[in-house]
Design a protein around this motif. Sequence first.
Motif, PDB file in Angstrom:
ATOM      1  N   UNK A 196       0.791  -1.396   0.068  1.00  0.00           N
ATOM      2  CA  UNK A 196       0.124   0.011   0.259  1.00  0.00           C
ATOM      3  C   UNK A 196       0.853   1.401   0.044  1.00  0.00           C
ATOM      4  N   UNK A 197       2.089   1.131   0.402  1.00  0.00           N
ATOM      5  CA  UNK A 197       3.119   2.312   0.625  1.00  0.00           C
ATOM      6  C   UNK A 197       3.420   2.784  -0.671  1.00  0.00           C
ATOM      7  N   UNK A 198       3.692   1.564  -1.570  1.00  0.00           N
ATOM      8  CA  UNK A 198       3.951   2.141  -3.149  1.00  0.00           C
ATOM      9  C   UNK A 198       2.655   2.667  -3.861  1.00  0.00           C
ATOM     10  N   UNK A 199       1.560   2.031  -3.728  1.00  0.00           N
ATOM     11  CA  UNK A 199       0.329   2.660  -4.312  1.00  0.00           C
ATOM     12  C   UNK A 199       0.072   4.054  -3.746  1.00  0.00           C
ATOM     13  N   UNK A 200       0.503   4.146  -2.655  1.00  0.00           N
ATOM     14  CA  UNK A 200       0.253   5.640  -2.028  1.00  0.00           C
ATOM     15  C   UNK A 200       1.177   6.599  -2.712  1.00  0.00           C
ATOM     16  N   UNK A 201       2.457   6.052  -2.705  1.00  0.00           N
ATOM     17  CA  UNK A 201       3.528   7.090  -3.324  1.00  0.00           C
ATOM     18  C   UNK A 201       3.169   7.396  -4.849  1.00  0.00           C
ATOM     19  N   UNK A 202       2.468   6.557  -5.679  1.00  0.00           N
ATOM     20  CA  UNK A 202       2.239   6.783  -7.018  1.00  0.00           C
ATOM     21  C   UNK A 202       1.210   7.767  -7.316  1.00  0.00           C
ATOM     22  N   UNK A 203       0.459   8.046  -6.134  1.00  0.00           N
ATOM     23  CA  UNK A 203      -0.636   9.164  -6.124  1.00  0.00           C
ATOM     24  C   UNK A 203      -0.069  10.729  -5.871  1.00  0.00           C
ATOM     25  N   UNK A 204       1.233  10.639  -5.379  1.00  0.00           N
ATOM     26  CA  UNK A 204       1.885  11.795  -4.942  1.00  0.00           C
ATOM     27  C   UNK A 204       2.392  12.892  -6.067  1.00  0.00           C
ATOM     28  N   UNK A 206       5.254  14.745  -8.317  1.00  0.00           N
ATOM     29  CA  UNK A 206       6.425  14.250  -8.851  1.00  0.00           C
ATOM     30  C   UNK A 206       7.406  14.489  -7.846  1.00  0.00           C
ATOM     31  N   UNK A 207       7.571  15.863  -7.341  1.00  0.00           N
ATOM     32  CA  UNK A 207       8.666  16.150  -6.371  1.00  0.00           C
ATOM     33  C   UNK A 207       8.743  15.132  -5.139  1.00  0.00           C
ATOM     34  N   UNK A 208       7.429  15.014  -4.541  1.00  0.00           N
ATOM     35  CA  UNK A 208       7.366  14.242  -3.497  1.00  0.00           C
ATOM     36  C   UNK A 208       7.343  12.649  -3.905  1.00  0.00           C
ATOM     37  N   UNK A 209       6.763  12.187  -4.836  1.00  0.00           N
ATOM     38  CA  UNK A 209       7.153  10.989  -5.368  1.00  0.00           C
ATOM     39  C   UNK A 209       8.454  10.512  -5.578  1.00  0.00           C
ATOM     40  N   UNK A 292       8.368  20.982   0.541  1.00  0.00           N
ATOM     41  CA  UNK A 292       7.325  20.267  -0.404  1.00  0.00           C
ATOM     42  C   UNK A 292       7.079  21.049  -1.867  1.00  0.00           C
ATOM     43  N   UNK A 293       7.575  22.131  -2.148  1.00  0.00           N
ATOM     44  CA  UNK A 293       7.512  22.820  -3.290  1.00  0.00           C
ATOM     45  C   UNK A 293       6.014  23.514  -3.732  1.00  0.00           C
ATOM     46  N   UNK A 294       5.388  23.580  -2.315  1.00  0.00           N
ATOM     47  CA  UNK A 294       3.889  24.456  -2.733  1.00  0.00           C
ATOM     48  C   UNK A 294       2.867  23.248  -2.319  1.00  0.00           C
ATOM     49  N   UNK A 295       3.027  22.070  -2.450  1.00  0.00           N
ATOM     50  CA  UNK A 295       2.025  21.195  -2.255  1.00  0.00           C
ATOM     51  C   UNK A 295       1.721  20.935  -0.719  1.00  0.00           C
TER      52      UNK A 295
END
Length: 366
Positions: A196-204, A206-209, A292-295
Amino acid sequence: MTMRKHGWALVVSCVVLLTGTVRSQVFVVGQKTATDEISTHFTPTNLSLPATRMGERGQRELVRMLVAEQGFAHCALPMGAGLTLHANGSLETSPAAYKEMIYKKGQAAGVGDRVVVTALTVKGNRIALDLNGGPYVKHRFLRHVQFNDNPVVADQGEEATGSRINLVFDGPVPDLSAPEVKALLAPVIDFGVKTTEQAYANTLPPLVKQAVDVHQVLVGMNHRMVLAAMGEPESKIREKQSGDASGGAYEEWIYGHEPQTIHFIKFVGDRVTVVEIAELGKPLEIHDKDEMGGYNPPAPTREVAMGDQAPGTSASGQAQPPTLRKPGEPVPSGGSGKVQFPTAKQPVAPIPPVPTMGSPTDPHLR
């Protein structure tokens, strides 16, 4: 005098009107506030589709390969059967209607949640996939049928909490394989990742991912992002912030140990405020500015507390010891937590002699 009375009446009316307006804004929770954090970002696929029509054998193959397959939700899935996805296209519902659907029907799965394909049907120009049990309870029609005043299927009060995705094509369903169907469903379900961590990371963003992929913690991340980037910490420390009169607490996650590089991640609420990196032979590296670059992640869902029970529950500020008293039962006089001994000795009655056979006191021998 008359003008003053009218002036005061106007002021009182304005205050009452403003008070009523403020109260209505405070206590009314609408669709916009309830679905504000739901992302409607969507990236369509671009997969070449075969020209041949799917036959019965292809349908059986899809059922065999996809039913009971597990994936992770890329977006929030509403309960019910109203979600329609066009192959190599977008969702049929608009972002506003999509949020309204989740607000009215409820959410079957959130971003990064595990979902299971429980049923698959191919009909006409669409493939219907039921997730987590689907939108309907099993035998929903038989529940209304009775035989000799007895229901054929007993109603256990179950409610359907699953979802259905209709994958629609421009014409008849082409002869697709299971991996191709998974690729077409990639905007809403990710079958490729295993956690689930990988799936959650794919929704972030680009900078955070990218930071999560290289196991880097940024100031401003929430605890779920840190878990996706670094995993569970080796140890945690909770302390009260110095100089905080309200008694606010912070939590520090520690990764690594000497002689390895040690990361100290400080949380206040659900946000990383300070990242300290101690590497052998190098000066301490401190990050305390937003990275976070504004996110801005969703609102915090986690608080740092100093214990399971708030201070002040007992005179000493500690949790009450276990007891056999019922809730609300008063403490007996003399206090609690001590063994009660009698204050005065009670007179003890003399023990009469036990008669024996042959003794003068035996009535049978008189």
